[in-house]
Write a protein that holds these residues in place. Sequence first.
Motif, short mmCIF file in Angstrom:
data_model
loop_
_atom_site.label_atom_id
_atom_site.label_comp_id
_atom_site.label_asym_id
_atom_site.label_seq_id
_atom_site.Cartn_x
_atom_site.Cartn_y
_atom_site.Cartn_z
N SER A 142 34.75 5.46 35.03
CA SER A 142 35.69 5.42 36.15
C SER A 142 37.08 5.01 35.67
CB SER A 142 35.22 4.41 37.21
OG SER A 142 33.91 4.67 37.64
N HIS A 144 40.27 2.86 36.40
CA HIS A 144 40.63 1.66 37.18
C HIS A 144 42.07 1.22 36.94
CE1 HIS A 144 36.11 0.96 37.19
NE2 HIS A 144 36.43 0.85 38.46
N HIS A 172 34.06 7.44 41.45
CA HIS A 172 35.18 7.48 42.43
C HIS A 172 36.44 8.12 41.84
CE1 HIS A 172 36.59 3.75 40.45
NE2 HIS A 172 35.47 3.14 40.81
N GLY A 175 40.19 7.43 43.06
CA GLY A 175 40.63 6.04 43.10
C GLY A 175 41.24 5.61 44.42
N ARG A 176 41.16 6.44 45.43
CA ARG A 176 41.85 6.12 46.69
C ARG A 176 41.18 4.97 47.44
NH1 ARG A 176 40.57 10.59 51.42
NH2 ARG A 176 38.35 10.13 51.71
N LEU A 177 41.97 4.29 48.28
CA LEU A 177 41.47 3.32 49.25
C LEU A 177 42.00 3.76 50.61
CD1 LEU A 177 42.08 -0.07 47.39
CD2 LEU A 177 39.89 1.11 47.69
N GLU A 187 45.49 8.91 46.61
CA GLU A 187 44.66 9.52 45.57
C GLU A 187 45.45 9.70 44.28
OE1 GLU A 187 43.31 13.26 47.09
OE2 GLU A 187 42.96 12.43 49.09
N ASN A 209 31.22 8.25 46.25
CA ASN A 209 31.26 6.81 46.50
C ASN A 209 31.41 6.59 48.00
OD1 ASN A 209 32.24 4.01 46.77
ND2 ASN A 209 32.24 4.05 44.53
N ARG A 211 31.27 3.85 49.83
CA ARG A 211 31.84 2.61 50.39
C ARG A 211 32.92 2.98 51.40
NH1 ARG A 211 30.91 -2.37 47.69
NH2 ARG A 211 32.77 -3.17 48.69
N GLU A 213 35.67 1.81 52.33
CA GLU A 213 37.07 1.74 51.94
C GLU A 213 37.46 2.83 50.94
OE1 GLU A 213 35.11 -1.47 49.25
OE2 GLU A 213 34.73 -0.44 51.16
N ARG A 214 36.48 3.50 50.37
CA ARG A 214 36.77 4.54 49.37
C ARG A 214 36.53 5.96 49.90
NH1 ARG A 214 37.87 3.09 44.21
NH2 ARG A 214 37.35 0.99 43.49
N ASP A 216 35.14 8.46 48.53
CA ASP A 216 35.77 9.15 47.41
C ASP A 216 34.71 9.93 46.62
OD1 ASP A 216 37.56 9.88 45.47
OD2 ASP A 216 37.86 7.89 44.65
#
Length: 234
Positions: A142, A144, A172, A175-177, A187, A209, A211, A213-214, A216
């Motif tokens: 990934s 980061h 992911h 990498g977006r949130l 992104e 992913n 999650r 918040e992601r 992604d």
Amino acid sequence: VGPKTAAVIAQAWAGREPDALVQLRTAAADLGGGELRAALKGDLHLHSNWSDGGAPISEMMATAQRLGHEYCALTDHSPRLRIANGLSAARLTEQLGVVDAINTHLDGSFTLLKGIEVDILDDGSLDQTEAMLGRLDLVTASVHSKLKMEPRAMTRRMVAAVNDPATDVLGHCTGRLVTGGRGTRPESRFDARAVFEACAEHDVAVEINSRPERCDPPDELVEMARDTGCLFAI
């Protein structure tokens, strides 16, 4: 403590299911998650309290078994991600011994796979020694850092990581949130088709992913990866 919270505490202390929880459950819509949940047999992206997770490995695996999982992969972070207490080669070696002990204790009733979420470095190399990566069952790679890297450089970086024989999953990818306490983040920009074609060529799964918040990759990139012939790790 306000009156609503006080009522929840008093009812729970008395051994009752709190009225507030009963009301929430009654009002909740059934989104059909039960069938999907029953289809899940394992989890390939888990962080323990060895890096930035919140629980010991043994507690996590006991919970996974109660959920009906047949396997999990332990994928704590690699050393460069210091904010997440990433594992050095020495700490990862120690962790592999813990995984062996858990598998011996479980005696085939459940399998804990040896893994890592390894940072993709600026040049596309992986943030762990080749020897250590060779000892693992699953390597998720990934990005980061430097998420705003120029698109051509980011594409080269990701393709190089996917081409590494040790890589099994691309984590992911943008990498977006999109929500959550850490705020939002756009992104990363890269040639997604080139990256997904490399994934398809090298049998590297694209992680979905989930999650909140992601979320992604975004839907349109999931569709592109599907149409390119990629495997997925959800």
